[in-house]
Write an enzyme that holds these catalytic residues in place. Sequence first.
Site, mmCIF file in Angstrom:
data_model
loop_
_atom_site.group_PDB
_atom_site.id
_atom_site.type_symbol
_atom_site.label_atom_id
_atom_site.label_comp_id
_atom_site.label_asym_id
_atom_site.label_seq_id
_atom_site.Cartn_x
_atom_site.Cartn_y
_atom_site.Cartn_z
ATOM 1 N N ASP A 42 -1.735 1.390 -2.160
ATOM 2 C CA ASP A 42 -1.860 0.981 -0.760
ATOM 3 C C ASP A 42 -2.179 2.153 0.165
ATOM 4 O O ASP A 42 -1.898 3.314 -0.148
ATOM 5 C CB ASP A 42 -0.551 0.351 -0.281
ATOM 6 C CG ASP A 42 -0.327 -1.054 -0.820
ATOM 7 O OD1 ASP A 42 -1.082 -1.479 -1.716
ATOM 8 O OD2 ASP A 42 0.621 -1.709 -0.358
ATOM 9 N N HIS A 196 1.401 4.094 -3.549
ATOM 10 C CA HIS A 196 0.615 4.464 -2.379
ATOM 11 C C HIS A 196 -0.237 5.681 -2.726
ATOM 12 O O HIS A 196 0.088 6.423 -3.660
ATOM 13 C CB HIS A 196 1.522 4.781 -1.186
ATOM 14 C CG HIS A 196 2.286 3.600 -0.678
ATOM 15 N ND1 HIS A 196 3.424 3.128 -1.301
ATOM 16 C CD2 HIS A 196 2.063 2.784 0.388
ATOM 17 C CE1 HIS A 196 3.878 2.068 -0.646
ATOM 18 N NE2 HIS A 196 3.079 1.840 0.380
#
Length: 238
Positions: A42, A196
């Site tokens: 992400d 992430h």
Amino acid sequence: MVKKSATVLFAMLLILSTGFFTDSVSYAAEHRSSKVVYLTFDDGPNQYTPKILDILKRKKAHATFFMIEGNIKRNPKTVKRIIKEGNYPGLHSVSHSITKLYRGSSKNVAIEMEKTRQTLLKVAHFNSHLTRVPYGSKPYMTQPFRDALANKGFKMWDWNIDTLDWKYNRTNPGTITSRVKSGLVGKKGPIVILFHDSKGTAQQLPIIIDYLRKKGYTLQVYNPKHHIVMNFWGDRRF
């Protein structure tokens, strides 16, 4: 002669359909197992994304990247590389803001995802409808929000292993790997791991990939032709 031709045609169709059926059954069986893992990232692309891509390429692995609209604009070369190297680009909103996304109109999320889709299409000529809403779909994506997103034809993915790398990537990167290992215990069905684009995650990624393979897991990239449902609401539309 007509009868013979019909018989041959029937036989050919049977062979083709049997092959398709076998492939479909094989794919479905594989994805019902606990040995399929999707690596998802992400908030990129950013300065750490190229490092992550280097690792994936070296390890002959692929991942799914949920990208912020502004980051797509700022890093067009990285976006194109993500796609060129066989990874899948997903949408992760414009603002990444609880207030802007989930306060006010129930159409806010759909509007931001549509803007992100259009930016990705303009930058990389790739039309993605796979979304991940910031902070996960619960509790924010209530029925009206999900209806608006579904009406636009979007899919929505959450995860079932959270590495909390946003918390540990600077202070204790080893915890990212530990959370993957503990998260796998007792899990059935396809596994979607949340990462992430960050320095600590890039550091731990080779270790994690090696561990997953050692344990017999197959690493998959998202494929819209074989979509699986992975959202906290169990909403089959997504």
